[in-house]
Design a protein around this motif. Sequence first.
Motif, PDB file in Angstrom:
ATOM      1  N   VAL A  27       4.389  -2.056   7.776  1.00 38.18           N
ATOM      2  CA  VAL A  27       3.869  -3.096   6.888  1.00 38.18           C
ATOM      3  C   VAL A  27       2.344  -3.045   6.908  1.00 38.18           C
ATOM      4  N   PRO A  28       1.740  -2.622   5.801  1.00 33.95           N
ATOM      5  CA  PRO A  28       0.279  -2.544   5.771  1.00 33.95           C
ATOM      6  C   PRO A  28      -0.350  -3.924   5.625  1.00 33.95           C
ATOM      7  N   ASP A  29      -1.659  -3.961   5.850  1.00 40.58           N
ATOM      8  CA  ASP A  29      -2.405  -5.181   5.595  1.00 40.58           C
ATOM      9  C   ASP A  29      -2.489  -5.380   4.076  1.00 40.58           C
ATOM     10  N   ARG A  30      -2.926  -6.548   3.666  1.00 41.89           N
ATOM     11  CA  ARG A  30      -3.106  -6.842   2.237  1.00 41.89           C
ATOM     12  C   ARG A  30      -4.554  -7.240   1.986  1.00 41.89           C
ATOM     13  N   THR A  31      -5.056  -6.794   0.857  1.00 43.15           N
ATOM     14  CA  THR A  31      -6.390  -7.216   0.433  1.00 43.15           C
ATOM     15  C   THR A  31      -6.275  -8.640  -0.093  1.00 43.15           C
ATOM     16  N   PRO A  32      -7.394  -9.336  -0.299  1.00 38.86           N
ATOM     17  CA  PRO A  32      -7.322 -10.690  -0.852  1.00 38.86           C
ATOM     18  C   PRO A  32      -6.595 -10.746  -2.204  1.00 38.86           C
TER      19      PRO A  32
END
Length: 136
Positions: A27-32
């Motif tokens: 699960v990658p991080d998410r940008t705003p």
Amino acid sequence: MKIGEVAHRLGVAVHVLRHWDDVGVVVPDRTPSGQRNYSEEHLHRLRVLRACQGVGMSLPEIRQVLHRGEPERTGAIERQLHRIRTQRAQLEDAERFLVHVINCEHDLLTRCDSCTRYAASVPLQQDEHVTPSTTP
């Protein structure tokens, strides 16, 4: 890294990375703005995922392997090792059989004890069972 770059570096389609995210394997991080943002650590995890797939593990098993705290992690690895060892033994038996067949001096393999012994050890698939014929 954006999802397209990661897909290119791994040699997989973007939809595959989305699926792995959706099922919670990596699960990658998410940008705003909500876009997936992969770090080098994510890339390493994805490479381990591909290695695990290469040895025949399923995504649920891989999720357990990637997360050290998973209670069934060791069990998943041990089960895969057992499957691999079983396959290896079956392949070794098959190799011995084929090497024997090359040099078998019987005119029919069914007359050779070694050949028929190996054939008898190979389990039939469910749909391969022969039903007895009703005709004489």
